[in-house]
Design an enzyme around this catalytic site. Structure first.
Site, short mmCIF file in Angstrom:
data_model
loop_
_atom_site.label_atom_id
_atom_site.label_comp_id
_atom_site.label_asym_id
_atom_site.label_seq_id
_atom_site.Cartn_x
_atom_site.Cartn_y
_atom_site.Cartn_z
N CYS A 265 0.86 -1.26 0.04
CA CYS A 265 -0.17 0.01 -0.18
C CYS A 265 0.80 1.34 -0.09
CB CYS A 265 -1.06 0.04 1.00
SG CYS A 265 -0.36 -0.25 2.87
N HIS A 292 -2.07 2.50 7.06
CA HIS A 292 -2.31 2.31 5.73
C HIS A 292 -2.33 3.75 5.36
CE1 HIS A 292 -4.23 0.67 2.19
NE2 HIS A 292 -5.38 1.28 2.41
N ASP A 309 -8.59 4.93 -2.91
CA ASP A 309 -7.50 4.01 -2.76
C ASP A 309 -7.24 3.15 -3.87
OD1 ASP A 309 -6.43 1.74 -1.45
OD2 ASP A 309 -7.41 1.91 0.24
#
Length: 604
Positions: A265, A292, A309
Protein backbone atom coordinates in the site's frame (compact mmCIF):
# COMPACT_ATOMS: atom_id res chain seq x y z
CA UNK A 1 -3.69 -5.20 -20.75
CA UNK A 2 -0.82 -2.65 -20.90
CA UNK A 3 0.93 -4.19 -17.87
CA UNK A 4 1.15 -7.63 -19.49
CA UNK A 5 2.24 -6.17 -22.85
CA UNK A 6 4.89 -3.96 -21.22
CA UNK A 7 6.21 -6.86 -19.13
CA UNK A 8 6.64 -9.00 -22.26
CA UNK A 9 8.31 -6.22 -24.28
CA UNK A 10 10.69 -5.45 -21.43
CA UNK A 11 11.96 -9.05 -21.41
CA UNK A 12 13.73 -8.38 -24.73
CA UNK A 13 16.91 -6.39 -25.34
CA UNK A 14 15.87 -2.73 -25.51
CA UNK A 15 16.91 -2.24 -29.15
CA UNK A 16 14.95 -5.33 -30.20
CA UNK A 17 11.77 -4.13 -28.46
CA UNK A 18 12.20 -0.63 -29.94
CA UNK A 19 12.31 -2.10 -33.47
CA UNK A 20 9.23 -4.22 -32.74
CA UNK A 21 7.28 -1.31 -31.32
CA UNK A 22 8.24 0.83 -34.32
CA UNK A 23 7.01 -1.81 -36.79
CA UNK A 24 3.76 -2.45 -34.88
CA UNK A 25 3.11 1.32 -34.66
CA UNK A 26 3.60 1.60 -38.44
CA UNK A 27 1.17 -1.28 -39.04
CA UNK A 28 -1.45 0.42 -36.83
CA UNK A 29 -0.96 3.80 -38.52
CA UNK A 30 -1.35 2.30 -42.02
CA UNK A 31 -4.62 0.60 -41.09
CA UNK A 32 -6.06 3.62 -39.28
CA UNK A 33 -5.15 5.96 -42.17
CA UNK A 34 -6.48 3.60 -44.87
CA UNK A 35 -8.83 1.10 -43.16
CA UNK A 36 -10.22 -0.38 -46.42
CA UNK A 37 -6.85 -1.33 -47.86
CA UNK A 38 -6.68 -5.15 -47.66
CA UNK A 39 -2.87 -5.06 -48.12
CA UNK A 40 -2.40 -3.34 -44.75
CA UNK A 41 -4.79 -5.75 -43.00
CA UNK A 42 -2.83 -8.89 -44.00
CA UNK A 43 0.54 -9.96 -42.56
CA UNK A 44 2.40 -13.00 -43.94
CA UNK A 45 4.43 -15.21 -41.66
CA UNK A 46 6.95 -15.63 -44.46
CA UNK A 47 7.69 -11.91 -44.42
CA UNK A 48 11.16 -11.51 -42.87
CA UNK A 49 10.29 -8.40 -40.84
CA UNK A 50 7.06 -9.89 -39.51
CA UNK A 51 8.81 -13.11 -38.56
CA UNK A 52 11.98 -11.62 -37.00
CA UNK A 53 10.62 -8.39 -35.46
CA UNK A 54 7.20 -9.58 -34.30
CA UNK A 55 6.81 -13.35 -34.09
CA UNK A 56 10.30 -13.95 -32.67
CA UNK A 57 10.05 -11.13 -30.10
CA UNK A 58 8.36 -11.43 -26.72
CA UNK A 59 5.17 -9.38 -26.74
CA UNK A 60 4.91 -9.16 -30.53
CA UNK A 61 2.28 -11.84 -31.06
CA UNK A 62 0.35 -10.63 -28.00
CA UNK A 63 0.21 -7.14 -29.49
CA UNK A 64 -1.16 -8.43 -32.83
CA UNK A 65 -3.93 -10.27 -31.00
CA UNK A 66 -4.78 -7.23 -28.90
CA UNK A 67 -5.05 -5.19 -32.11
CA UNK A 68 -7.65 -7.65 -33.40
CA UNK A 69 -5.60 -9.75 -35.85
CA UNK A 70 -6.71 -13.38 -36.34
CA UNK A 71 -4.12 -16.07 -37.04
CA UNK A 72 -4.39 -18.15 -40.23
CA UNK A 73 -2.21 -20.90 -41.66
CA UNK A 74 -0.11 -18.44 -43.66
CA UNK A 75 -0.24 -15.36 -41.52
CA UNK A 76 -2.50 -12.89 -39.72
CA UNK A 77 -5.62 -11.11 -40.98
CA UNK A 78 -7.62 -8.22 -39.54
CA UNK A 79 -11.27 -9.07 -40.40
CA UNK A 80 -13.18 -6.28 -42.27
CA UNK A 81 -15.80 -5.98 -39.52
CA UNK A 82 -13.22 -5.46 -36.73
CA UNK A 83 -13.83 -2.40 -34.53
CA UNK A 84 -10.70 -0.25 -34.87
CA UNK A 85 -10.97 1.19 -31.36
CA UNK A 86 -8.72 -1.62 -30.08
CA UNK A 87 -6.17 -0.69 -32.74
CA UNK A 88 -6.23 2.94 -31.61
CA UNK A 89 -5.80 1.92 -27.98
CA UNK A 90 -2.81 -0.30 -28.73
CA UNK A 91 -1.18 2.42 -30.82
CA UNK A 92 -1.56 4.77 -27.84
CA UNK A 93 -0.08 2.18 -25.46
CA UNK A 94 2.88 1.60 -27.76
CA UNK A 95 3.48 5.35 -27.73
CA UNK A 96 3.36 5.28 -23.92
CA UNK A 97 5.92 2.45 -23.90
CA UNK A 98 8.28 4.41 -26.13
CA UNK A 99 7.98 7.49 -23.91
CA UNK A 100 8.29 5.63 -20.62
CA UNK A 101 12.10 5.68 -20.87
CA UNK A 102 12.56 2.23 -19.40
CA UNK A 103 16.01 2.21 -17.80
CA UNK A 104 18.28 0.18 -15.60
CA UNK A 105 17.33 1.00 -12.02
CA UNK A 106 20.98 1.75 -11.29
CA UNK A 107 20.89 4.73 -13.69
CA UNK A 108 17.79 6.35 -12.16
CA UNK A 109 18.47 9.28 -9.86
CA UNK A 110 16.35 9.78 -6.74
CA UNK A 111 14.30 12.95 -6.39
CA UNK A 112 16.25 15.68 -4.58
CA UNK A 113 14.48 17.86 -2.00
CA UNK A 114 15.58 21.15 -0.45
CA UNK A 115 16.87 20.95 3.14
CA UNK A 116 14.25 21.07 5.89
CA UNK A 117 14.35 23.59 8.73
CA UNK A 118 12.36 21.89 11.53
CA UNK A 119 9.94 23.78 13.77
CA UNK A 120 8.93 20.89 16.06
CA UNK A 121 12.02 18.68 16.40
CA UNK A 122 11.38 18.28 20.17
CA UNK A 123 7.88 16.81 19.70
CA UNK A 124 8.07 13.30 18.12
CA UNK A 125 4.54 13.25 16.65
CA UNK A 126 4.61 16.79 15.27
CA UNK A 127 8.12 16.29 13.95
CA UNK A 128 6.93 13.18 12.07
CA UNK A 129 4.11 15.24 10.52
CA UNK A 130 6.61 17.94 9.61
CA UNK A 131 8.94 15.43 7.93
CA UNK A 132 6.14 13.85 5.87
CA UNK A 133 4.91 17.32 4.84
CA UNK A 134 8.42 18.16 3.66
CA UNK A 135 8.77 14.91 1.68
CA UNK A 136 5.51 15.70 -0.16
CA UNK A 137 7.31 18.55 -1.94
CA UNK A 138 8.30 15.82 -4.41
CA UNK A 139 4.78 15.97 -5.86
CA UNK A 140 5.64 19.45 -7.15
CA UNK A 141 8.89 18.42 -8.88
CA UNK A 142 8.39 19.49 -12.52
CA UNK A 143 10.77 16.92 -14.04
CA UNK A 144 9.15 14.12 -12.04
CA UNK A 145 5.62 15.24 -12.99
CA UNK A 146 6.60 15.39 -16.65
CA UNK A 147 8.04 11.88 -16.49
CA UNK A 148 4.97 10.58 -14.65
CA UNK A 149 2.60 12.11 -17.22
CA UNK A 150 4.32 10.19 -20.01
CA UNK A 151 3.45 6.79 -18.52
CA UNK A 152 -0.30 7.54 -18.40
CA UNK A 153 -2.33 6.56 -21.50
CA UNK A 154 -4.23 9.85 -21.30
CA UNK A 155 -5.92 9.53 -24.70
CA UNK A 156 -7.29 6.06 -23.97
CA UNK A 157 -8.48 6.98 -20.48
CA UNK A 158 -9.97 10.25 -21.71
CA UNK A 159 -11.94 8.45 -24.41
CA UNK A 160 -13.28 5.95 -21.88
CA UNK A 161 -14.25 8.78 -19.51
CA UNK A 162 -16.12 10.60 -22.30
CA UNK A 163 -18.05 7.42 -23.11
CA UNK A 164 -18.99 7.10 -19.43
CA UNK A 165 -20.16 10.71 -19.38
CA UNK A 166 -22.27 10.29 -22.52
CA UNK A 167 -23.89 7.16 -21.07
CA UNK A 168 -24.76 9.06 -17.87
CA UNK A 169 -26.18 12.00 -19.81
CA UNK A 170 -28.32 9.72 -21.98
CA UNK A 171 -29.61 7.91 -18.90
CA UNK A 172 -30.46 11.19 -17.17
CA UNK A 173 -32.24 12.52 -20.27
CA UNK A 174 -34.16 9.31 -20.94
CA UNK A 175 -35.40 8.98 -17.36
CA UNK A 176 -35.89 12.73 -16.82
CA UNK A 177 -33.58 12.76 -13.81
CA UNK A 178 -31.94 15.84 -12.23
CA UNK A 179 -28.52 16.76 -13.59
CA UNK A 180 -25.82 14.91 -11.55
CA UNK A 181 -22.85 16.75 -10.01
CA UNK A 182 -20.35 14.73 -12.00
CA UNK A 183 -17.65 16.04 -14.31
CA UNK A 184 -15.28 14.63 -16.89
CA UNK A 185 -12.50 15.03 -14.29
CA UNK A 186 -14.36 12.76 -11.84
CA UNK A 187 -14.88 10.08 -14.50
CA UNK A 188 -11.30 10.38 -15.70
CA UNK A 189 -10.21 9.83 -12.09
CA UNK A 190 -12.19 6.57 -12.02
CA UNK A 191 -10.54 5.47 -15.26
CA UNK A 192 -7.07 6.31 -13.92
CA UNK A 193 -7.84 4.42 -10.69
CA UNK A 194 -8.95 1.30 -12.57
CA UNK A 195 -6.02 1.39 -15.02
CA UNK A 196 -3.53 1.87 -12.19
CA UNK A 197 -5.01 -1.02 -10.16
CA UNK A 198 -5.49 -3.52 -12.98
CA UNK A 199 -2.67 -2.75 -15.40
CA UNK A 200 0.05 -0.41 -14.16
CA UNK A 201 1.03 -1.40 -10.62
CA UNK A 202 1.57 -4.89 -9.13
CA UNK A 203 0.84 -6.00 -5.56
CA UNK A 204 3.65 -8.01 -3.94
CA UNK A 205 3.25 -9.95 -0.71
CA UNK A 206 6.39 -11.98 -1.37
CA UNK A 207 8.49 -11.84 -4.57
CA UNK A 208 9.17 -14.93 -6.68
CA UNK A 209 12.47 -16.65 -5.91
CA UNK A 210 15.29 -15.13 -7.98
CA UNK A 211 16.92 -18.55 -8.31
CA UNK A 212 14.10 -21.00 -9.19
CA UNK A 213 11.06 -18.68 -9.64
CA UNK A 214 9.24 -20.53 -6.85
CA UNK A 215 7.06 -18.91 -4.19
CA UNK A 216 8.66 -17.40 -1.09
CA UNK A 217 7.69 -16.02 2.30
CA UNK A 218 9.08 -13.26 4.52
CA UNK A 219 12.11 -14.31 6.58
CA UNK A 220 13.73 -11.19 8.07
CA UNK A 221 14.90 -7.62 7.42
CA UNK A 222 18.29 -7.39 5.72
CA UNK A 223 21.30 -6.00 7.57
CA UNK A 224 23.51 -6.27 4.46
CA UNK A 225 24.55 -2.73 3.49
CA UNK A 226 25.11 -3.84 -0.13
CA UNK A 227 21.32 -4.20 -0.39
CA UNK A 228 20.72 -0.59 0.66
CA UNK A 229 20.59 1.10 -2.76
CA UNK A 230 18.17 4.05 -2.63
CA UNK A 231 16.51 2.55 0.46
CA UNK A 232 17.43 1.40 3.97
CA UNK A 233 14.50 -1.06 4.25
CA UNK A 234 15.03 -4.36 2.46
CA UNK A 235 12.95 -7.45 3.26
CA UNK A 236 14.44 -10.92 2.76
CA UNK A 237 12.05 -13.61 1.51
CA UNK A 238 12.95 -17.31 1.70
CA UNK A 239 12.03 -19.66 -1.16
CA UNK A 240 9.77 -22.52 -0.07
CA UNK A 241 11.39 -24.89 -2.59
CA UNK A 242 15.12 -24.19 -2.66
CA UNK A 243 15.60 -22.00 0.43
CA UNK A 244 17.25 -19.17 -1.55
CA UNK A 245 16.86 -15.69 -0.01
CA UNK A 246 15.47 -13.03 -2.38
CA UNK A 247 15.72 -9.35 -1.34
CA UNK A 248 12.65 -7.14 -1.72
CA UNK A 249 13.60 -3.44 -1.37
CA UNK A 250 10.83 -1.17 -0.01
CA UNK A 251 11.46 1.91 -2.13
CA UNK A 252 9.98 5.30 -1.31
CA UNK A 253 11.64 7.34 -4.08
CA UNK A 254 9.16 8.07 -6.87
CA UNK A 255 11.67 7.93 -9.72
CA UNK A 256 12.60 4.40 -8.66
CA UNK A 257 8.98 3.34 -8.19
CA UNK A 258 8.07 4.51 -11.70
CA UNK A 259 10.53 1.84 -12.84
CA UNK A 260 9.74 -1.03 -10.45
CA UNK A 261 5.92 -0.47 -10.38
CA UNK A 262 5.33 -2.92 -7.55
CA UNK A 263 4.96 -3.07 -3.79
CA UNK A 264 2.31 -2.83 -1.12
CA UNK A 265 0.00 0.00 0.00
CA UNK A 266 2.85 2.46 0.70
CA UNK A 267 4.28 2.21 -2.80
CA UNK A 268 0.82 2.16 -4.39
CA UNK A 269 -0.43 5.35 -2.73
CA UNK A 270 2.90 7.09 -3.26
CA UNK A 271 2.87 6.59 -7.05
CA UNK A 272 -0.88 7.05 -7.51
CA UNK A 273 -0.73 10.44 -5.76
CA UNK A 274 2.09 11.40 -8.13
CA UNK A 275 0.09 10.39 -11.22
CA UNK A 276 -2.92 12.37 -10.02
CA UNK A 277 -0.65 15.39 -9.54
CA UNK A 278 0.74 14.81 -13.04
CA UNK A 279 -2.84 15.12 -14.34
CA UNK A 280 -2.86 18.67 -12.85
CA UNK A 281 -5.31 17.70 -10.13
CA UNK A 282 -5.00 18.93 -6.55
CA UNK A 283 -3.97 15.68 -4.85
CA UNK A 284 -3.00 14.66 -1.32
CA UNK A 285 -1.09 11.75 0.16
CA UNK A 286 -3.14 10.47 3.12
CA UNK A 287 -1.44 8.68 6.00
CA UNK A 288 -3.33 6.73 8.67
CA UNK A 289 -1.32 6.31 11.88
CA UNK A 290 -2.83 2.77 12.10
CA UNK A 291 -0.77 1.61 9.11
CA UNK A 292 -2.41 2.38 5.78
CA UNK A 293 -2.06 5.07 3.10
CA UNK A 294 -4.18 6.26 0.18
CA UNK A 295 -4.90 9.38 -1.91
CA UNK A 296 -7.37 12.27 -1.97
CA UNK A 297 -8.22 14.23 -5.13
CA UNK A 298 -10.16 17.48 -5.11
CA UNK A 299 -13.32 17.40 -7.27
CA UNK A 300 -14.24 20.82 -8.62
CA UNK A 301 -17.67 19.51 -9.63
CA UNK A 302 -18.48 18.25 -6.14
CA UNK A 303 -16.44 20.99 -4.41
CA UNK A 304 -14.91 18.51 -1.98
CA UNK A 305 -12.09 16.01 -1.61
CA UNK A 306 -12.64 12.47 -2.95
CA UNK A 307 -11.08 9.51 -1.13
CA UNK A 308 -9.24 7.18 -3.57
CA UNK A 309 -7.64 3.87 -2.56
CA UNK A 310 -5.63 2.50 -5.52
CA UNK A 311 -4.96 -0.83 -3.75
CA UNK A 312 -8.70 -1.52 -3.54
CA UNK A 313 -9.80 0.37 -6.69
CA UNK A 314 -12.41 2.29 -4.70
CA UNK A 315 -13.39 5.95 -4.79
CA UNK A 316 -15.35 8.10 -2.33
CA UNK A 317 -15.85 5.37 0.31
CA UNK A 318 -14.04 6.97 3.27
CA UNK A 319 -15.78 4.98 6.02
CA UNK A 320 -14.67 1.61 4.62
CA UNK A 321 -11.63 1.43 6.94
CA UNK A 322 -13.59 1.90 10.14
CA UNK A 323 -16.76 0.06 9.09
CA UNK A 324 -15.44 -2.65 6.78
CA UNK A 325 -11.84 -3.18 7.87
CA UNK A 326 -12.65 -2.66 11.57
CA UNK A 327 -9.85 -0.14 12.08
CA UNK A 328 -9.81 1.98 15.24
CA UNK A 329 -9.10 5.35 13.66
CA UNK A 330 -7.05 7.89 15.62
CA UNK A 331 -4.98 10.22 13.43
CA UNK A 332 -5.35 10.55 9.64
CA UNK A 333 -3.31 13.32 8.00
CA UNK A 334 -3.48 14.54 4.39
CA UNK A 335 -0.35 16.03 2.78
CA UNK A 336 0.27 17.95 -0.44
CA UNK A 337 3.00 20.37 -1.53
CA UNK A 338 0.65 23.23 -0.52
CA UNK A 339 -0.96 22.14 2.75
CA UNK A 340 -1.26 19.61 5.56
CA UNK A 341 -4.63 18.88 7.11
CA UNK A 342 -6.08 16.63 9.85
CA UNK A 343 -8.80 14.69 7.97
CA UNK A 344 -9.45 12.02 10.61
CA UNK A 345 -13.10 12.98 10.91
CA UNK A 346 -13.81 12.20 7.24
CA UNK A 347 -12.86 8.59 7.91
CA UNK A 348 -14.95 7.97 11.02
CA UNK A 349 -18.61 7.93 11.99
CA UNK A 350 -17.66 7.65 15.69
CA UNK A 351 -16.05 11.00 16.45
CA UNK A 352 -16.24 10.72 20.26
CA UNK A 353 -14.59 7.29 20.26
CA UNK A 354 -11.84 8.57 17.98
CA UNK A 355 -11.22 11.58 20.21
CA UNK A 356 -10.72 9.29 23.22
CA UNK A 357 -7.92 7.47 21.36
CA UNK A 358 -5.97 10.58 20.32
CA UNK A 359 -3.24 10.79 22.96
CA UNK A 360 -0.14 11.63 20.94
CA UNK A 361 -0.65 15.38 21.06
CA UNK A 362 -2.81 18.03 22.71
CA UNK A 363 -5.61 18.96 20.26
CA UNK A 364 -5.00 22.70 20.51
CA UNK A 365 -1.27 22.24 19.99
CA UNK A 366 -1.92 20.01 16.94
CA UNK A 367 -4.27 22.55 15.34
CA UNK A 368 -1.78 25.37 15.98
CA UNK A 369 1.11 23.35 14.54
CA UNK A 370 -0.80 22.50 11.35
CA UNK A 371 -1.72 26.16 10.90
CA UNK A 372 1.93 27.19 11.35
CA UNK A 373 3.19 24.57 8.89
CA UNK A 374 0.61 25.59 6.27
CA UNK A 375 1.40 29.30 6.70
CA UNK A 376 5.16 28.74 6.36
CA UNK A 377 4.70 26.62 3.20
CA UNK A 378 2.38 29.17 1.58
CA UNK A 379 4.58 32.22 2.26
CA UNK A 380 5.76 32.55 -1.35
CA UNK A 381 2.39 31.92 -3.00
CA UNK A 382 0.32 34.52 -4.82
CA UNK A 383 -2.52 36.12 -2.89
CA UNK A 384 -5.25 34.60 -5.12
CA UNK A 385 -3.84 31.11 -4.55
CA UNK A 386 -3.61 31.61 -0.78
CA UNK A 387 -7.16 32.96 -0.67
CA UNK A 388 -8.43 29.96 -2.65
CA UNK A 389 -6.68 27.49 -0.32
CA UNK A 390 -8.00 29.27 2.79
CA UNK A 391 -11.57 29.32 1.48
CA UNK A 392 -11.40 25.66 0.49
CA UNK A 393 -10.02 24.74 3.90
CA UNK A 394 -12.89 26.51 5.68
CA UNK A 395 -15.47 24.59 3.64
CA UNK A 396 -13.62 21.35 4.41
CA UNK A 397 -13.56 22.02 8.15
CA UNK A 398 -17.34 22.51 8.13
CA UNK A 399 -17.73 19.23 6.23
CA UNK A 400 -15.53 17.35 8.73
CA UNK A 401 -17.68 18.45 11.68
CA UNK A 402 -20.62 16.31 10.49
CA UNK A 403 -20.70 12.57 11.26
CA UNK A 404 -21.70 10.51 8.22
CA UNK A 405 -23.43 7.14 8.23
CA UNK A 406 -21.91 4.28 6.19
CA UNK A 407 -23.26 3.93 2.67
CA UNK A 408 -23.27 1.05 0.18
CA UNK A 409 -19.77 -0.37 -0.30
CA UNK A 410 -18.36 1.01 2.94
CA UNK A 411 -18.87 -2.18 4.97
CA UNK A 412 -16.71 -4.39 2.77
CA UNK A 413 -13.52 -5.95 4.13
CA UNK A 414 -10.10 -5.49 2.63
CA UNK A 415 -9.43 -7.11 -0.77
CA UNK A 416 -5.74 -6.33 -1.46
CA UNK A 417 -3.14 -8.76 -0.13
CA UNK A 418 -3.58 -12.48 0.45
CA UNK A 419 -6.10 -13.87 2.93
CA UNK A 420 -3.56 -14.58 5.67
CA UNK A 421 -2.07 -11.08 5.49
CA UNK A 422 -5.55 -9.50 5.73
CA UNK A 423 -6.59 -11.82 8.56
CA UNK A 424 -3.56 -11.09 10.71
CA UNK A 425 -4.14 -7.35 10.26
CA UNK A 426 -7.83 -7.74 11.18
CA UNK A 427 -8.96 -6.10 7.91
CA UNK A 428 -11.41 -8.70 6.59
CA UNK A 429 -15.16 -8.56 6.12
CA UNK A 430 -17.41 -8.38 9.18
CA UNK A 431 -19.16 -11.75 8.83
CA UNK A 432 -18.94 -14.48 9.94
CA UNK A 433 -16.04 -13.64 12.37
CA UNK A 434 -16.69 -16.73 14.56
CA UNK A 435 -13.95 -17.42 17.13
CA UNK A 436 -13.48 -20.71 18.97
CA UNK A 437 -12.85 -19.56 22.55
CA UNK A 438 -11.32 -22.34 24.65
CA UNK A 439 -11.45 -22.03 28.44
CA UNK A 440 -8.46 -24.06 29.57
CA UNK A 441 -9.64 -24.15 33.20
CA UNK A 442 -12.71 -26.13 32.07
CA UNK A 443 -10.59 -28.87 30.46
CA UNK A 444 -9.86 -32.10 32.32
CA UNK A 445 -6.53 -33.00 30.74
CA UNK A 446 -5.15 -29.67 29.42
CA UNK A 447 -6.09 -30.61 25.85
CA UNK A 448 -8.94 -29.82 23.47
CA UNK A 449 -9.84 -30.74 19.88
CA UNK A 450 -11.99 -28.86 17.40
CA UNK A 451 -13.14 -31.04 14.52
CA UNK A 452 -15.43 -30.75 11.49
CA UNK A 453 -17.41 -33.32 9.51
CA UNK A 454 -18.53 -32.23 6.03
CA UNK A 455 -20.88 -35.25 5.95
CA UNK A 456 -22.72 -34.07 9.08
CA UNK A 457 -21.87 -30.41 8.37
CA UNK A 458 -21.07 -29.84 12.03
CA UNK A 459 -18.15 -28.64 14.17
CA UNK A 460 -17.46 -30.09 17.62
CA UNK A 461 -15.25 -28.97 20.50
CA UNK A 462 -14.11 -32.15 22.27
CA UNK A 463 -12.21 -32.75 25.51
CA UNK A 464 -11.69 -36.17 27.17
CA UNK A 465 -13.93 -37.70 24.48
CA UNK A 466 -16.80 -35.43 25.55
CA UNK A 467 -18.41 -32.95 23.16
CA UNK A 468 -18.30 -29.60 24.96
CA UNK A 469 -19.76 -27.52 22.14
CA UNK A 470 -21.13 -28.02 18.62
CA UNK A 471 -21.83 -25.61 15.77
CA UNK A 472 -23.96 -26.65 12.82
CA UNK A 473 -23.14 -25.52 9.27
CA UNK A 474 -19.63 -25.00 7.90
CA UNK A 475 -19.93 -21.22 7.52
CA UNK A 476 -21.13 -20.58 11.08
CA UNK A 477 -17.99 -22.07 12.64
CA UNK A 478 -15.33 -20.29 10.58
CA UNK A 479 -13.72 -16.89 11.07
CA UNK A 480 -13.62 -15.69 7.46
CA UNK A 481 -14.40 -17.06 4.01
CA UNK A 482 -14.60 -15.93 0.41
CA UNK A 483 -16.07 -17.83 -2.58
CA UNK A 484 -16.60 -21.05 -0.59
CA UNK A 485 -19.61 -23.41 -0.68
CA UNK A 486 -20.53 -26.91 0.51
CA UNK A 487 -21.00 -29.31 -2.39
CA UNK A 488 -22.82 -32.65 -2.25
CA UNK A 489 -22.45 -35.06 -5.17
CA UNK A 490 -25.62 -37.15 -5.31
CA UNK A 491 -24.28 -39.63 -7.88
CA UNK A 492 -20.91 -40.26 -6.20
CA UNK A 493 -22.36 -39.82 -2.70
CA UNK A 494 -19.50 -37.53 -1.73
CA UNK A 495 -19.56 -34.19 0.08
CA UNK A 496 -16.90 -31.47 0.51
CA UNK A 497 -16.18 -27.74 0.61
CA UNK A 498 -15.22 -26.19 -2.72
CA UNK A 499 -14.97 -22.87 -4.51
CA UNK A 500 -18.18 -21.32 -5.71
CA UNK A 501 -18.89 -22.04 -9.37
CA UNK A 502 -16.81 -20.04 -11.88
CA UNK A 503 -14.66 -18.46 -9.15
CA UNK A 504 -10.91 -18.24 -9.81
CA UNK A 505 -9.85 -18.44 -6.15
CA UNK A 506 -11.29 -18.90 -2.67
CA UNK A 507 -10.17 -18.72 0.94
CA UNK A 508 -11.40 -19.85 4.35
CA UNK A 509 -10.03 -19.43 7.86
CA UNK A 510 -10.72 -20.53 11.42
CA UNK A 511 -9.60 -18.68 14.55
CA UNK A 512 -8.95 -20.30 17.95
CA UNK A 513 -8.44 -18.28 21.14
CA UNK A 514 -7.25 -19.60 24.51
CA UNK A 515 -7.47 -18.50 28.13
CA UNK A 516 -3.99 -19.93 28.88
CA UNK A 517 -0.72 -20.20 26.93
CA UNK A 518 -0.43 -22.93 24.30
CA UNK A 519 2.16 -25.72 24.49
CA UNK A 520 1.80 -27.39 21.09
CA UNK A 521 -0.69 -27.96 18.30
CA UNK A 522 -1.40 -30.92 16.00
CA UNK A 523 -3.60 -30.69 12.96
CA UNK A 524 -5.19 -32.77 10.20
CA UNK A 525 -6.62 -30.85 7.24
CA UNK A 526 -7.62 -33.27 4.48
CA UNK A 527 -7.87 -31.94 0.94
CA UNK A 528 -7.81 -33.28 -2.62
CA UNK A 529 -6.91 -31.58 -5.89
CA UNK A 530 -7.32 -32.41 -9.55
CA UNK A 531 -5.63 -31.15 -12.73
CA UNK A 532 -3.67 -27.97 -11.82
CA UNK A 533 -5.70 -27.16 -8.69
CA UNK A 534 -3.77 -26.14 -5.57
CA UNK A 535 -4.63 -25.84 -1.88
CA UNK A 536 -2.26 -23.75 0.24
CA UNK A 537 -2.86 -24.05 3.98
CA UNK A 538 -1.08 -22.24 6.82
CA UNK A 539 -1.29 -21.68 10.55
CA UNK A 540 -0.33 -18.31 12.02
CA UNK A 541 -0.18 -16.38 15.29
CA UNK A 542 1.33 -12.92 15.61
CA UNK A 543 4.74 -13.21 13.92
CA UNK A 544 4.81 -17.04 13.81
CA UNK A 545 3.75 -18.76 10.58
CA UNK A 546 4.01 -22.36 9.41
CA UNK A 547 2.89 -23.98 6.18
CA UNK A 548 0.75 -27.10 6.50
CA UNK A 549 2.30 -29.94 4.44
CA UNK A 550 0.55 -31.32 1.34
CA UNK A 551 -0.57 -34.39 3.28
CA UNK A 552 -2.50 -32.04 5.57
CA UNK A 553 -0.82 -33.24 8.77
CA UNK A 554 1.15 -31.04 11.13
CA UNK A 555 2.61 -31.15 14.64
CA UNK A 556 4.23 -27.96 15.87
CA UNK A 557 5.70 -26.50 19.02
CA UNK A 558 6.37 -23.23 17.20
CA UNK A 559 3.29 -21.62 18.74
CA UNK A 560 4.20 -22.08 22.39
CA UNK A 561 2.87 -19.38 24.72
CA UNK A 562 0.48 -18.04 22.08
CA UNK A 563 -3.02 -17.00 23.07
CA UNK A 564 -4.54 -17.56 19.60
CA UNK A 565 -3.90 -19.23 16.25
CA UNK A 566 -5.54 -18.87 12.83
CA UNK A 567 -5.70 -21.66 10.26
CA UNK A 568 -6.24 -20.55 6.68
CA UNK A 569 -6.64 -22.37 3.36
CA UNK A 570 -6.47 -20.83 -0.11
CA UNK A 571 -7.90 -22.69 -3.12
CA UNK A 572 -6.75 -21.83 -6.65
CA UNK A 573 -6.16 -23.27 -10.11
CA UNK A 574 -7.80 -26.08 -12.03
CA UNK A 575 -8.77 -26.37 -15.69
CA UNK A 576 -11.82 -25.80 -17.82
CA UNK A 577 -15.40 -24.97 -16.90
CA UNK A 578 -15.24 -27.06 -13.72
CA UNK A 579 -11.93 -25.61 -12.45
CA UNK A 580 -13.74 -24.55 -9.28
CA UNK A 581 -14.27 -28.25 -8.50
CA UNK A 582 -10.58 -29.13 -8.78
CA UNK A 583 -9.78 -27.96 -5.24
CA UNK A 584 -11.73 -29.66 -2.46
CA UNK A 585 -11.57 -29.54 1.32
CA UNK A 586 -12.71 -32.36 3.60
CA UNK A 587 -14.04 -34.70 0.85
CA UNK A 588 -15.76 -37.77 2.32
CA UNK A 589 -18.71 -40.12 1.82
CA UNK A 590 -22.08 -38.65 2.81
CA UNK A 591 -22.53 -41.34 5.51
CA UNK A 592 -18.96 -41.16 6.86
CA UNK A 593 -18.37 -40.94 10.62
CA UNK A 594 -14.85 -39.50 10.25
CA UNK A 595 -13.69 -35.92 10.78
CA UNK A 596 -11.46 -34.80 7.86
CA UNK A 597 -10.59 -31.57 9.70
CA UNK A 598 -9.36 -31.66 13.28
CA UNK A 599 -6.98 -29.54 15.32
CA UNK A 600 -5.79 -30.47 18.82
CA UNK A 601 -4.34 -28.00 21.31
CA UNK A 602 -2.28 -28.94 24.36
CA UNK A 603 -1.69 -26.37 27.06
CA UNK A 604 1.01 -25.88 29.65
Amino acid sequence: MSAELFRELNKNPKVQSENTVGLLTKIAENILNDPNNAKFRTLNKSNKKVFEQILQVKGGLLCLRLMGFKETEKGFVLPPDTNLSAMKNIKELLSVWKDSEEADIGTVKPVELPPMVPLYKDHPFLHRIEQTFHICLRYANKDLLKRAKRVIPVTVLGKNAQERLRAIQEHVKKNKLPEPDVSLQDLLLLELLQWFNEEFFTWVDSPDCEKCQGSSQFSHMSQDKSHFIYTNRVEMHKCKSCGFLTPFPRYEDLNILLETRRGRCGEWANVFTLLCSAMDWDSRYVLDENDHVWTEVYSFAKKRWLHCDPCENICDKPLIYETGWKKNMSYVMAYSPDEVQDVTWRYSCKHKEVLSRRRLCDEHLLATALTNLRSKRQEGMSEPRKQFLTKRLLFELVELMVERKPEDGESKGRQSGDALWRLTRGETQETPQFIWEIDVDALEDNAATVRYSSAKDVYELVSCNKVKKSVKKWNLGCFEFSNIMRKEEKDWKQVYLARTENSMAASIAWKFQFSAPLDNVSLHLHHVTFESGTVRARIVSDDATEDIPNDGKLFSEKFQDRKFVIVTAQLEGGKGDVAWQHTQLFRQLVDSEEYPFSITFKFK
